[in-house]
Write a protein that holds these residues in place. Structure first.
Motif, PDB file in Angstrom:
ATOM      1  N   SER A  92       0.791  -1.225   0.000  1.00 43.08           N
ATOM      2  CA  SER A  92       0.000   0.000   0.000  1.00 43.08           C
ATOM      3  C   SER A  92       0.826   1.279   0.000  1.00 43.08           C
ATOM      4  CB  SER A  92      -0.928  -0.005   1.221  1.00 43.08           C
ATOM      5  OG  SER A  92      -0.177  -0.102   2.407  1.00 43.08           O
ATOM      6  N   ASP A  93       2.100   1.189   0.322  1.00 41.99           N
ATOM      7  CA  ASP A  93       2.928   2.383   0.436  1.00 41.99           C
ATOM      8  C   ASP A  93       4.379   1.919   0.513  1.00 41.99           C
ATOM      9  OD1 ASP A  93       3.575   5.047   0.674  1.00 41.99           O
ATOM     10  OD2 ASP A  93       2.492   5.386   2.544  1.00 41.99           O
ATOM     11  N   THR A  94       5.296   2.854   0.758  1.00 45.03           N
ATOM     12  CA  THR A  94       6.687   2.475   1.021  1.00 45.03           C
ATOM     13  C   THR A  94       7.119   3.103   2.336  1.00 45.03           C
ATOM     14  OG1 THR A  94       7.524   4.329  -0.272  1.00 45.03           O
ATOM     15  CG2 THR A  94       7.364   2.192  -1.398  1.00 45.03           C
ATOM     16  N   TYR A  95       8.161   2.531   2.912  1.00 39.18           N
ATOM     17  CA  TYR A  95       8.673   2.986   4.203  1.00 39.18           C
ATOM     18  C   TYR A  95      10.194   3.003   4.130  1.00 39.18           C
ATOM     19  CZ  TYR A  95      10.007   2.712   9.128  1.00 39.18           C
ATOM     20  OH  TYR A  95      10.595   2.934  10.345  1.00 39.18           O
ATOM     21  N   LYS A  96      10.818   4.094   4.563  1.00 37.15           N
ATOM     22  CA  LYS A  96      12.278   4.202   4.608  1.00 37.15           C
ATOM     23  C   LYS A  96      12.740   4.069   6.046  1.00 37.15           C
ATOM     24  CE  LYS A  96      13.006   6.987   0.563  1.00 37.15           C
ATOM     25  NZ  LYS A  96      13.826   7.900  -0.114  1.00 37.15           N
ATOM     26  N   TYR A  97      13.834   3.334   6.229  1.00 31.38           N
ATOM     27  CA  TYR A  97      14.419   3.201   7.560  1.00 31.38           C
ATOM     28  C   TYR A  97      15.926   3.060   7.430  1.00 31.38           C
ATOM     29  CZ  TYR A  97      14.888  -1.858   6.771  1.00 31.38           C
ATOM     30  OH  TYR A  97      15.231  -3.091   6.282  1.00 31.38           O
ATOM     31  N   GLY A 102      23.806   1.783   9.174  1.00 34.05           N
ATOM     32  CA  GLY A 102      23.687   3.129   8.634  1.00 34.05           C
ATOM     33  C   GLY A 102      23.179   3.190   7.201  1.00 34.05           C
ATOM     34  N   ASP A 103      22.823   2.036   6.621  1.00 33.02           N
ATOM     35  CA  ASP A 103      22.272   2.023   5.264  1.00 33.02           C
ATOM     36  C   ASP A 103      20.805   2.454   5.297  1.00 33.02           C
ATOM     37  OD1 ASP A 103      24.671   0.978   4.282  1.00 33.02           O
ATOM     38  OD2 ASP A 103      24.002  -1.099   4.532  1.00 33.02           O
ATOM     39  N   ILE A 104      20.388   3.190   4.270  1.00 36.58           N
ATOM     40  CA  ILE A 104      18.982   3.578   4.149  1.00 36.58           C
ATOM     41  C   ILE A 104      18.294   2.561   3.252  1.00 36.58           C
ATOM     42  CG2 ILE A 104      17.356   5.363   3.365  1.00 36.58           C
ATOM     43  CD1 ILE A 104      19.012   6.233   5.771  1.00 36.58           C
TER      44      ILE A 104
END
Length: 193
Positions: A92-97, A102-104
């Protein structure tokens, strides 16, 4: 003449039984992913990261990582989650973490949608009511986590406002944005909508 009647009768019976056994295929929702289930590997505050399993009961789930929001059930390590009956897994969406290194990373957010179109108007209404109940349940859950000091009546009022806006947008065949909801209902919890 008698043979013709028997042959005609057999033809009619065969045609009718063929019609009964014909499988009228419905078109599957194009948003549905070919994901059997996911397995949680890390729980965080109100959501979890999980690995995609290629098939149910797979011993080790090594597929891509997805975010699972804690909406209706508790999340914990090794928990398996699959789509409810009649629904499928969608992104349904995307999420960044940020990882420990330390990698995105950007991963899809897991959701559920109906696998096939509703067959009747009654089914459409039932689905709309269920969606509204899910939205309210989600709203109350997020309110409880982020606004612990807010009075329960105030949380309920905010969630009712969100539902009212959803209903209005459903009637207009649009989907409300977070910005539009906050303009009408006030600040919403960080991860809600």
């Amino acid at each position: 003449m008698k043979n013709f009647a028997i042959i005609s009768w057999l033809f009619v019976l065969t045609a009718c039984s063929s019609l009964n056994t014909m499988n009228i295929t419905k078109e599957r929702n194009p948003k549905c992913q070919n994901v059997a289930e996911v397995e949680v590997f890390q729980t965080l505050n109100g959501y979890a990261l999980a690995s995609v399993c290629d098939y149910k009961g797979e011993q080790f789930c090594m597929g891509m990582t997805v975010r699972v929001d804690e909406i209706t059930e508790l999340l914990y390590d090794k928990k398996r989650i699959s789509a409810p009956k009649g629904k499928c897994i969608v992104f349904s969406d995307t999420y960044k973490y940020e990882t420990k290194d330390g990698d995105i990373k950007t991963v899809p957010v897991l959701g559920f949608d109906y696998e096939y179109e509703a067959e009747t108007e009654e089914e459409n209404i039932t689905r709309a009511v269920n969606e509204l109940q899910d939205i309210k349940q989600s709203c109350v859950l997020y309110m409880g986590k982020e606004y612990r000091d807010m009075a329960e009546s105030e949380k309920e009022e905010k969630c009712e406002c969100v539902l009212t806006e959803y209903l209005t947008d459903l009637q207009n065949k649009t989907k409300p944005t977070r910005k539009a909801l906050e303009k009408k209902c006030g600040k919403l919890p960080k991860d809600f909508i």
